[in-house]
Design a protein around this motif. Structure first.
Motif, PDB file in Angstrom:
ATOM      1  N   ALA A  17       0.838  -1.208   0.000  1.00 45.52           N
ATOM      2  CA  ALA A  17       0.000   0.000   0.000  1.00 45.52           C
ATOM      3  C   ALA A  17       0.871   1.256   0.000  1.00 45.52           C
ATOM      4  O   ALA A  17       0.551   2.251  -0.662  1.00 45.52           O
ATOM      5  CB  ALA A  17      -0.943  -0.011   1.183  1.00 45.52           C
ATOM      6  N   HIS A  18       1.979   1.204   0.723  1.00 41.88           N
ATOM      7  CA  HIS A  18       2.911   2.335   0.746  1.00 41.88           C
ATOM      8  C   HIS A  18       3.407   2.647  -0.663  1.00 41.88           C
ATOM      9  O   HIS A  18       3.436   3.804  -1.082  1.00 41.88           O
ATOM     10  CB  HIS A  18       4.092   2.021   1.670  1.00 41.88           C
ATOM     11  CG  HIS A  18       5.273   2.926   1.456  1.00 41.88           C
ATOM     12  ND1 HIS A  18       5.333   4.195   1.978  1.00 41.88           N
ATOM     13  CD2 HIS A  18       6.411   2.736   0.749  1.00 41.88           C
ATOM     14  CE1 HIS A  18       6.479   4.763   1.605  1.00 41.88           C
ATOM     15  NE2 HIS A  18       7.157   3.897   0.870  1.00 41.88           N
ATOM     16  N   TYR A  19       3.803   1.610  -1.397  1.00 44.53           N
ATOM     17  CA  TYR A  19       4.342   1.819  -2.738  1.00 44.53           C
ATOM     18  C   TYR A  19       3.277   2.316  -3.713  1.00 44.53           C
ATOM     19  O   TYR A  19       3.565   3.122  -4.593  1.00 44.53           O
ATOM     20  CB  TYR A  19       5.014   0.543  -3.255  1.00 44.53           C
ATOM     21  CG  TYR A  19       6.264   0.238  -2.476  1.00 44.53           C
ATOM     22  CD1 TYR A  19       7.434   0.953  -2.703  1.00 44.53           C
ATOM     23  CD2 TYR A  19       6.254  -0.716  -1.475  1.00 44.53           C
ATOM     24  CE1 TYR A  19       8.579   0.706  -1.960  1.00 44.53           C
ATOM     25  CE2 TYR A  19       7.395  -0.971  -0.728  1.00 44.53           C
ATOM     26  CZ  TYR A  19       8.543  -0.258  -0.981  1.00 44.53           C
ATOM     27  OH  TYR A  19       9.680  -0.497  -0.242  1.00 44.53           O
ATOM     28  N   VAL A  20       2.068   1.855  -3.531  1.00 40.93           N
ATOM     29  CA  VAL A  20       0.972   2.318  -4.389  1.00 40.93           C
ATOM     30  C   VAL A  20       0.694   3.798  -4.115  1.00 40.93           C
ATOM     31  O   VAL A  20       0.597   4.610  -5.039  1.00 40.93           O
ATOM     32  CB  VAL A  20      -0.300   1.469  -4.182  1.00 40.93           C
ATOM     33  CG1 VAL A  20      -1.490   2.077  -4.911  1.00 40.93           C
ATOM     34  CG2 VAL A  20      -0.061   0.044  -4.665  1.00 40.93           C
ATOM     35  N   CYS A  21       0.577   4.141  -2.848  1.00 41.60           N
ATOM     36  CA  CYS A  21       0.247   5.525  -2.469  1.00 41.60           C
ATOM     37  C   CYS A  21       1.410   6.495  -2.684  1.00 41.60           C
ATOM     38  O   CYS A  21       1.228   7.572  -3.239  1.00 41.60           O
ATOM     39  CB  CYS A  21      -0.187   5.574  -1.011  1.00 41.60           C
ATOM     40  SG  CYS A  21      -1.715   4.713  -0.694  1.00 41.60           S
ATOM     41  N   ARG A  22       2.572   6.110  -2.234  1.00 46.63           N
ATOM     42  CA  ARG A  22       3.707   7.035  -2.220  1.00 46.63           C
ATOM     43  C   ARG A  22       4.477   7.061  -3.534  1.00 46.63           C
ATOM     44  O   ARG A  22       4.984   8.104  -3.935  1.00 46.63           O
ATOM     45  CB  ARG A  22       4.636   6.631  -1.086  1.00 46.63           C
ATOM     46  CG  ARG A  22       5.827   7.482  -0.918  1.00 46.63           C
ATOM     47  CD  ARG A  22       5.642   8.387   0.262  1.00 46.63           C
ATOM     48  NE  ARG A  22       6.941   8.911   0.646  1.00 46.63           N
ATOM     49  CZ  ARG A  22       7.133  10.189   0.860  1.00 46.63           C
ATOM     50  NH1 ARG A  22       6.150  11.025   0.774  1.00 46.63           N
ATOM     51  NH2 ARG A  22       8.314  10.601   1.200  1.00 46.63           N
ATOM     52  N   HIS A  23       4.586   5.906  -4.191  1.00 45.74           N
ATOM     53  CA  HIS A  23       5.423   5.806  -5.390  1.00 45.74           C
ATOM     54  C   HIS A  23       4.610   5.541  -6.653  1.00 45.74           C
ATOM     55  O   HIS A  23       5.178   5.284  -7.707  1.00 45.74           O
ATOM     56  CB  HIS A  23       6.490   4.725  -5.195  1.00 45.74           C
ATOM     57  CG  HIS A  23       7.349   4.978  -3.992  1.00 45.74           C
ATOM     58  ND1 HIS A  23       8.324   5.949  -3.957  1.00 45.74           N
ATOM     59  CD2 HIS A  23       7.356   4.404  -2.762  1.00 45.74           C
ATOM     60  CE1 HIS A  23       8.906   5.951  -2.764  1.00 45.74           C
ATOM     61  NE2 HIS A  23       8.335   5.025  -2.030  1.00 45.74           N
ATOM     62  N   HIS A  24       3.303   5.567  -6.507  1.00 44.27           N
ATOM     63  CA  HIS A  24       2.382   5.447  -7.651  1.00 44.27           C
ATOM     64  C   HIS A  24       2.575   4.157  -8.451  1.00 44.27           C
ATOM     65  O   HIS A  24       2.483   4.169  -9.674  1.00 44.27           O
ATOM     66  CB  HIS A  24       2.490   6.679  -8.552  1.00 44.27           C
ATOM     67  CG  HIS A  24       2.386   7.952  -7.778  1.00 44.27           C
ATOM     68  ND1 HIS A  24       1.197   8.374  -7.208  1.00 44.27           N
ATOM     69  CD2 HIS A  24       3.333   8.873  -7.428  1.00 44.27           C
ATOM     70  CE1 HIS A  24       1.411   9.516  -6.564  1.00 44.27           C
ATOM     71  NE2 HIS A  24       2.689   9.826  -6.669  1.00 44.27           N
ATOM     72  N   VAL A  25       2.836   3.067  -7.757  1.00 43.28           N
ATOM     73  CA  VAL A  25       2.947   1.765  -8.411  1.00 43.28           C
ATOM     74  C   VAL A  25       1.569   1.415  -8.989  1.00 43.28           C
ATOM     75  O   VAL A  25       0.551   1.553  -8.311  1.00 43.28           O
ATOM     76  CB  VAL A  25       3.392   0.680  -7.401  1.00 43.28           C
ATOM     77  CG1 VAL A  25       3.308  -0.708  -8.006  1.00 43.28           C
ATOM     78  CG2 VAL A  25       4.795   0.979  -6.918  1.00 43.28           C
TER      79      VAL A  25
END
Length: 85
Positions: A17-25
């Protein structure tokens, strides 16, 4: 290994979820379709189904690693966020 989450079909690291939210994965279209079909709620997954998903993706050592993690209070869980089908 970090903690993993499954909805009974897909598997993902708890940090995803961090990568989706923060890094737009970007999420896979099939994964998004499944999430939407479940109304954005991750189902309760029986332990044996979760172990089957982990073994399918991680191989035969998944069950012994999960058992070792369970002894230390870490490891696999079923829960809320995104994937690997």
């Amino acid at each position: 290994m970090g903690s993993l989450i499954t909805d009974g079909t897909w598997m993902w690291p708890i940090e995803f979820a961090h990568y989706v939210c923060r890094h737009h994965v970007e999420l896979l279209p099939d994964f998004l379709d499944d999430i939407r079909a479940q109304n954005y709620v991750s189902p309760e997954v029986p332990h044996d189904r979760a172990m089957a998903v982990f073994e399918e993706h991680l191989g035969e050592n998944a069950l012994s690693a999960a058992a070792a993690d369970a002894d230390t209070g870490q490891g696999a869980s079923s829960g809320t966020a995104p994937p690997s089908p």
